[in-house]
Design a protein around this motif. Sequence first.
Motif, PDB file in Angstrom:
ATOM      1  N   TRP A  82      82.671  -0.222  29.765  1.00 45.75           N
ATOM      2  CA  TRP A  82      83.277  -0.538  28.470  1.00 45.75           C
ATOM      3  C   TRP A  82      84.822  -0.666  28.590  1.00 45.75           C
ATOM      4  CZ3 TRP A  82      86.255   2.344  24.865  1.00 45.75           C
ATOM      5  CH2 TRP A  82      86.327   1.579  23.554  1.00 45.75           C
ATOM      6  N   PHE A  83      85.567   0.462  29.249  1.00 44.20           N
ATOM      7  CA  PHE A  83      86.884   0.331  29.620  1.00 44.20           C
ATOM      8  C   PHE A  83      87.409  -0.840  30.243  1.00 44.20           C
ATOM      9  CE2 PHE A  83      86.800   4.942  28.255  1.00 44.20           C
ATOM     10  CZ  PHE A  83      87.828   4.674  27.365  1.00 44.20           C
ATOM     11  N   SER A  84      86.754  -1.404  31.328  1.00 42.46           N
ATOM     12  CA  SER A  84      87.169  -2.514  32.004  1.00 42.46           C
ATOM     13  C   SER A  84      87.037  -3.546  31.419  1.00 42.46           C
ATOM     14  CB  SER A  84      86.386  -2.281  33.457  1.00 42.46           C
ATOM     15  OG  SER A  84      85.039  -2.826  33.189  1.00 42.46           O
ATOM     16  N   LYS A  85      86.109  -3.790  30.278  1.00 47.99           N
ATOM     17  CA  LYS A  85      85.788  -5.030  29.644  1.00 47.99           C
ATOM     18  C   LYS A  85      87.145  -5.106  28.671  1.00 47.99           C
ATOM     19  CE  LYS A  85      81.185  -5.398  29.686  1.00 47.99           C
ATOM     20  NZ  LYS A  85      79.693  -5.247  28.859  1.00 47.99           N
ATOM     21  N   ARG A  86      87.603  -4.210  28.246  1.00 45.11           N
ATOM     22  CA  ARG A  86      88.961  -4.152  27.251  1.00 45.11           C
ATOM     23  C   ARG A  86      90.077  -4.513  28.017  1.00 45.11           C
ATOM     24  NH1 ARG A  86      84.564  -3.946  25.536  1.00 45.11           N
ATOM     25  NH2 ARG A  86      83.909  -2.798  23.568  1.00 45.11           N
ATOM     26  N   ARG A  87      91.047  -5.062  27.387  1.00 50.77           N
ATOM     27  CA  ARG A  87      92.473  -5.286  27.948  1.00 50.77           C
ATOM     28  C   ARG A  87      93.237  -4.375  27.973  1.00 50.77           C
ATOM     29  NH1 ARG A  87      93.861 -11.343  26.285  1.00 50.77           N
ATOM     30  NH2 ARG A  87      91.943 -12.266  26.654  1.00 50.77           N
ATOM     31  N   LEU A  88      92.773  -2.886  28.301  1.00 46.13           N
ATOM     32  CA  LEU A  88      93.875  -1.759  28.113  1.00 46.13           C
ATOM     33  C   LEU A  88      94.350  -1.725  29.324  1.00 46.13           C
ATOM     34  CD1 LEU A  88      90.858   0.603  26.686  1.00 46.13           C
ATOM     35  CD2 LEU A  88      92.848  -0.354  25.390  1.00 46.13           C
TER      36      LEU A  88
ATOM     37  N   LYS B 119      88.008  -8.984  32.493  1.00 41.99           N
ATOM     38  CA  LYS B 119      87.000  -8.894  33.566  1.00 41.99           C
ATOM     39  C   LYS B 119      85.615  -9.597  32.743  1.00 41.99           C
ATOM     40  CE  LYS B 119      89.167  -5.429  36.140  1.00 41.99           C
ATOM     41  NZ  LYS B 119      90.401  -4.905  35.717  1.00 41.99           N
ATOM     42  N   ARG B 120      85.101 -10.486  33.674  1.00 39.84           N
ATOM     43  CA  ARG B 120      83.667 -10.895  33.487  1.00 39.84           C
ATOM     44  C   ARG B 120      82.931 -10.571  34.434  1.00 39.84           C
ATOM     45  NH1 ARG B 120      83.695 -13.264  28.382  1.00 39.84           N
ATOM     46  NH2 ARG B 120      85.776 -14.411  28.064  1.00 39.84           N
ATOM     47  N   TYR B 121      81.770 -10.240  34.191  1.00 38.85           N
ATOM     48  CA  TYR B 121      80.507  -9.968  35.245  1.00 38.85           C
ATOM     49  C   TYR B 121      79.799 -11.159  35.544  1.00 38.85           C
ATOM     50  CZ  TYR B 121      81.680  -5.094  34.337  1.00 38.85           C
ATOM     51  OH  TYR B 121      82.211  -4.206  33.975  1.00 38.85           O
ATOM     52  N   ASN B 122      79.551 -11.313  36.710  1.00 40.51           N
ATOM     53  CA  ASN B 122      78.850 -12.527  37.324  1.00 40.51           C
ATOM     54  C   ASN B 122      77.485 -12.070  37.674  1.00 40.51           C
ATOM     55  OD1 ASN B 122      81.171 -14.146  37.070  1.00 40.51           O
ATOM     56  ND2 ASN B 122      81.739 -13.907  39.121  1.00 40.51           N
ATOM     57  N   TYR B 123      76.462 -13.146  37.472  1.00 35.10           N
ATOM     58  CA  TYR B 123      75.261 -12.780  37.693  1.00 35.10           C
ATOM     59  C   TYR B 123      74.919 -12.750  39.371  1.00 35.10           C
ATOM     60  CZ  TYR B 123      70.507 -13.412  38.638  1.00 35.10           C
ATOM     61  OH  TYR B 123      68.727 -13.351  39.230  1.00 35.10           O
ATOM     62  N   SER B 124      74.290 -11.783  39.948  1.00 35.69           N
ATOM     63  CA  SER B 124      74.099 -11.792  41.108  1.00 35.69           C
ATOM     64  C   SER B 124      72.512 -11.446  41.451  1.00 35.69           C
ATOM     65  CB  SER B 124      74.686 -10.740  41.869  1.00 35.69           C
ATOM     66  OG  SER B 124      74.495  -9.325  41.437  1.00 35.69           O
TER      67      SER B 124
END
Length: 140
Positions: free
Chosen positions: A82-88, A94-99
């Motif tokens: 949750w924190f990494s998705k924010r611009r804090l 950051k976006r997550y890619n499908y693997s």
Amino acid sequence: MLKYLRVGISIVIFTLITFYFLDFAALLPEGFHGLAQIQLVPAILGGSLLILLFLAILTLLFGRIYCSSICPMGIYQDIVSWFSKRRLFSKKKKRYNYSKAKNIIRWSVLGATIIAFLTGFPILLGLIDPYSAWGRIISN
């Protein structure tokens, strides 16, 4: 509404389990020690079939409810995500890619867990178990 309920339950369980590991002065009542019994590997080691059945049914009905609301390591991963998705912390979002699913790793961990349980080698289970890993992280 259900998301807020899940997040609220997760915060309460995460806080209580964290304080359970940090409670070196024995301030928490004995009832809080029951949180350790609803974890997967302690239930396996304790031979609590009722709790294992409850967790299996809960997972079949609600998906990853165990990992996101009961397991402290899963809750911690959700918090970090949750924190990494924010611009804090950075300018770039950051976006997550499908693997693809890592089935070899998944089945290897399951096989190691079953073998460790059947051979009576709980040290390996303690290394694999996310509950005990969280206990080591938070107490150190």
